[in-house]
Design an enzyme around this catalytic site. Sequence first.
Site, mmCIF file in Angstrom:
data_model
loop_
_atom_site.group_PDB
_atom_site.id
_atom_site.type_symbol
_atom_site.label_atom_id
_atom_site.label_comp_id
_atom_site.label_asym_id
_atom_site.label_seq_id
_atom_site.Cartn_x
_atom_site.Cartn_y
_atom_site.Cartn_z
ATOM 1 C CB VAL A 69 -53.336 29.548 -39.355
ATOM 2 C CG1 VAL A 69 -52.692 29.129 -40.343
ATOM 3 C CG2 VAL A 69 -54.710 28.669 -39.305
ATOM 4 C CE LYS A 79 -46.482 37.601 -44.865
ATOM 5 N NZ LYS A 79 -47.263 38.063 -43.815
#
Length: 337
Positions: free
Chosen positions: A280, A192
């Site tokens: 990140v 996703k």
Amino acid sequence: MNRIGVIGAGTWGMALARMLANNGSAVSVWTKHAEKLDGYAANRIYPALANMKIPESIEFDKDLSSLCSGKDVIMFAVPSLYVRNTARDAAPFINEGQIIVNVGKGIEADTLLTLTEVIEDELKKTGKSVRTVALSGPTHAEEVAKDLPTTIVSSSRDMEAAGFIQDVFMNTCMRVYTNPDTKGVELCGAMKNIMALAAGMSQGLGYGDNTKAALITRGLAEITRLGIAMGCNRDTFAGLAGLGDLIVTATSMNSRNNRAGILIGGGMSAEEAKKEIGMVVEGINALPAALELAAKYNVEMPLTFAVDSIINHGADPKATVTKLMQRDKRDETELTD
């Protein structure tokens, strides 16, 4: 009182640590960035989450062996790229049969293992068998830190362990469901993020809600096809770990993947976008494994390959959209896309 050791002090790990402490668990937190812990312990403020108040009961431990000792649950809350090294470092201190819950999302590029499988693999090298659980769903740390209503999935092949984690994490603000399809749940969590990048790019290009809705819907179809080819349960992809997490990640400004996509669609390179986000961006990390899985299971994944062409090969985002729109005609219900 459950004793919980949290490995990782990022936004998600700390939001959950706060919630667990408020649930009545005894929570200790460790991070390799030990220099941060003194400040957290002294000030009881976590700046990255709108100055979230850290409960006084949370302890901060600079010793990984101590953090792992005598715990009912050890929670891994580290970025996907660091799960293996962290598991390797912690392995000598983890007991046989330990329940380990992983809350990160990703797939290891070199091995195509999910993150709970990576943890199990490292523990096997020390001759230990552990009980792993994946915790995944539509759960932004920013909202969990404010006790806003949230739902999530506790997934394990060991349903007793999944049920235990359900009990530990569930409260009036966090509703936890169980699901035995761990590979499907973890695949959803990794894939996703790629679709959220695509959705963000469409916004950065100036496209509207129609485009984003199409990307979410066809992205889910792509993820589902891959999951079915890998032997996962189709229903997982229509659930919280699949559709639920995809919607929130592809539409919210709390999503670093969505925000990175907006920046890339607006003209930044992937490296510039990552620098701007400052955290990140797991969708970028997930691309190598996604491409390998598509090839291994012979699944057509045009959106995934389109995102990769932009991120890693310098393709023009607007031209890439044109190519996607001009692909051969299909029936929506076909297994191929």
